[in-house]
Design an enzyme around this catalytic site. Structure first.
Site, PDB file in Angstrom:
ATOM      1  N   LYS A 196       0.833  -1.203   0.000  1.00 24.02           N
ATOM      2  CA  LYS A 196       0.000   0.000   0.000  1.00 24.02           C
ATOM      3  C   LYS A 196       0.870   1.257   0.000  1.00 24.02           C
ATOM      4  O   LYS A 196       1.901   1.311   0.683  1.00 24.02           O
ATOM      5  CB  LYS A 196      -0.909  -0.018   1.228  1.00 24.02           C
ATOM      6  N   SER A 266      -9.388   2.107   3.305  1.00 21.32           N
ATOM      7  CA  SER A 266      -8.518   2.857   2.423  1.00 21.32           C
ATOM      8  C   SER A 266      -7.520   1.981   1.657  1.00 21.32           C
ATOM      9  O   SER A 266      -6.797   2.475   0.797  1.00 21.32           O
ATOM     10  CB  SER A 266      -7.734   3.892   3.241  1.00 21.32           C
ATOM     11  N   SER A 290      -9.844  -0.392   7.452  1.00 18.37           N
ATOM     12  CA  SER A 290      -9.302  -0.148   6.117  1.00 18.37           C
ATOM     13  C   SER A 290      -8.656  -1.348   5.434  1.00 18.37           C
ATOM     14  O   SER A 290      -8.335  -1.270   4.249  1.00 18.37           O
ATOM     15  CB  SER A 290      -8.285   1.002   6.164  1.00 18.37           C
TER      16      SER A 290
END
Length: 571
Positions: A196, A266, A290
């Site tokens: 990420k 996210s 997330s």
């Protein structure tokens, strides 16, 4: 909440910010007032539910985690990679083709699916590691296959923001040379993975989904990336995130099951990349769901470890009290392997949960404690429970004050986010922040000490409640989300007749367990509705520190649950 009450909260919000010398951003002020007014509503709910007294001191850390043996890097594989090792590599190619995603919707409402492999079968992280270890496949072959699939599909998905193609090819060649020389192999030797874009990778930009950090070139790996490299993994790229991890949409990333729907956030880029088989596993972060939200939206496995089990050094923070680094994979076996490497804690040998009369005891969170849940989602969880009971599980209903715990998370996150961004704001000003993130930071700046302490104090009570329920149970069970992935562009969602903001709805069930710091695994357990073929995730909550035990139970549940297959993404 009635319209009049919301208007009162909006007025209170304006007064609150004005007293701090701040104002609601002019951009879509009505929506900002509604969304941030929810924070004041949550604080009121926390005050009403908590009734905190002198016996509720702030819980600044959770009980010590069980100490593990730790995983030792094999001979010939460095324990970490200094920045100089990546100095000659490409700093990463930003993908402008994916920056503007959303892609067009699939035309057929019934989504085509590819058969999904069982745990450890081809396509999974465990199987990829085995193929390289046994010499059936090379790291170079797997990396090239991943890069080719990314090139073919990611223009529509937008899962990656940066590709590290040249660096990945170089590392794959080095991994193959090590294997031919007979050097000891790490558990992820030569396997391509993704990270990420909130996590530092040496030589690549850590953009955190924001133009504020467009020039933020990392000079060293985050600790989790160093551990992945020490285990032999090859990082092929960085995946898209919602701006500074504050959101559930991940703009620019489409859901592989339906390109007109969100991938969640996210960590949406990581989940979409795994669901579309661009990589077998990816690193995500989780502050209020997330990792688990996008895992449920995209039909993959997402694991949030116990708080502190995986180091956060080198990861851009949202909330020091609630941030977790987690694993996203196509199956529980892959999530377990990725977690073991990131935590430096190999999975101990242990029996699977017994079947029959002595099967695992699971507490199902009751409807009244959950709030609004789509009846179609509830039906999938009902069917799962019937399968589990037929396999020997003993399921009873339990309840938890999830709303108050979610409010406690909000009370901690906003002021901590404001503190984390104080330096960047002072150095660069407000330009470059999205309106929603900037409004949240402003509200965090105006937080009162008593509100923040209320979150920390209630955290101890909620953690004790969760651990108390788990004293006689192996796990707690609930739907990961109250609905399937919403359509892209939706600001509100209606669930069982209750309309609210998308972020409010999608964090309602996963967010509370960032308050308790519990390990939670979300796994796909069905599709709903049949005409749309969208995945539903179920979450299993375990004891703090009992990460491996929870993952063993999750593997058993995965074997009992129906397989949903994989989405078919058009090139």
């Amino acid at each position: 909440m009635e319209d009049g009450e919301r208007a009162g909260l909006a007025a209170a919000l304006r007064a609150r910010l004005a007293a701090a010398g701040l104002e609601v951003p002019a951009d879509d002020a009505g929506r900002m007032e509604r969304d941030l007014g929810l924070h004041l509503e949550r604080l009121a709910a926390l005050a009403a539910a908590a009734d905190l007294g002198p016996a509720d001191p702030p819980l600044t850390s959770l009980p010590p985690l069980p100490s593990g043996q730790g995983w030792t890097a094999p001979a010939g594989v460095p324990a970490s990679r200094p920045a100089a090792a990546s100095a000659g590599a490409d700093p990463g190619r930003v993908r402008p083709d994916a920056a503007e995603a959303p892609a067009a919707a699939l035309e057929e409402p019934a989504r085509p699916r590819e058969p999904g492999p069982p745990a450890g079968e081809p396509g999974g992280l465990v199987e990829a590691a085995r193929l390289i270890r046994e010499g059936t496949a090379s790291s170079a072959e797997l990396v090239e296959a991943a890069l080719a699939r990314i090139e073919a599909l990611d223009g529509r998905l937008g899962a990656f923001v940066t590709l590290l193609a040249d660096q990945a090819r170089s590392e794959a060649a080095a991994r193959d040379l090590q294997r031919r020389r007979g050097d000891a192999l790490g558990p992820l030797h030569g396997v391509p993975v993704a990270v990420k874009d909130l996590v530092d990778v040496a030589g690549a930009v850590t953009g955190a989904g924001s133009p504020k950090l467009a020039g933020n070139l990392a000079t060293r790996d985050a600790e989790v990336v160093a551990r992945l490299r020490a285990a032999g993994a090859v990082v092929v790229g960085k995946t898209r995130t919602h701006e500074f991890a504050y959101g559930v949409l991940t703009p620019g990333t489409a859901n592989p099951w339906d390109l007109a729907r969100i991938a969640g956030g996210s960590s949406g880029g990581s989940a979409a990349a795994v669901a579309a088989a661009l990589v077998a596993a990816a690193v995500g972060t989780d502050t209020a769901g997330s990792v688990r939200i996008p895992a449920a939206c995209c039909g993959v496995v997402g694991f949030k470890p116990s708080l502190g089990r995986v180091p956060v050094a080198g990861v851009w923070p949202l909330s020091w009290s609630c941030d977790h680094v987690g694993a996203i994979a196509g199956d529980v076996a892959g999530a377990t392997l990725l977690f073991a490497v990131m935590a430096g804690d190999p999975a101990p040998a242990g029996p699977a949960p017994p079947s029959g009369a002595g099967g695992p005891r699971i507490g199902r969170l009751a409807a009244e404690g959950l709030g609004a849940v789509d009846p179609a989602v509830t039906a999938v969880i009902d069917a799962l429970c019937e399968r589990l009971e037929a396999a020997g599980a003993r399921i009873d209903e339990v309840s938890l004050p999830l709303r108050a715990a979610r409010a406690a998370v909000a009370a901690m996150v906003l002021p901590e986010a404001a503190a984390a961004h104080a330096g960047l704001l002072a150095e660069t000003g407000e330009d470059g922040y999205g309106a929603r993130v900037l409004a949240a930071l402003r509200l965090g700046q105006s937080a009162l000490a008593g509100e923040y302490l209320a979150g920390l104090r209630y955290r101890g009570r909620f953690a004790a409640l969760v651990e108390g329920l788990l004293a006689e149970r192996e796990a707690l069970l609930l739907p990961t989300l109250p609905c399937v992935a919403p359509e892209t562009g939706r600001r509100t969602v209606s669930v069982a007749g209750v309309t609210g903001g998308v972020q409010e709805a999608l964090t309602a069930l996963p967010g509370p367990f960032n308050c308790s710091g519990s390990p939670v695994v979300s796994l796909p357990v069905g599709l709903v509705p049949a005409t749309l073929g969208l995945p539903v995730g179920a979450s299993l909550v375990g004891r703090v520190g009992g990460d491996h035990e929870l993952l063993r139970l999750a593997a058993w549940v995965e074997g009992v649950a129906p397989r949903i297959g994989r989405p078919s993404v058009p090139a």
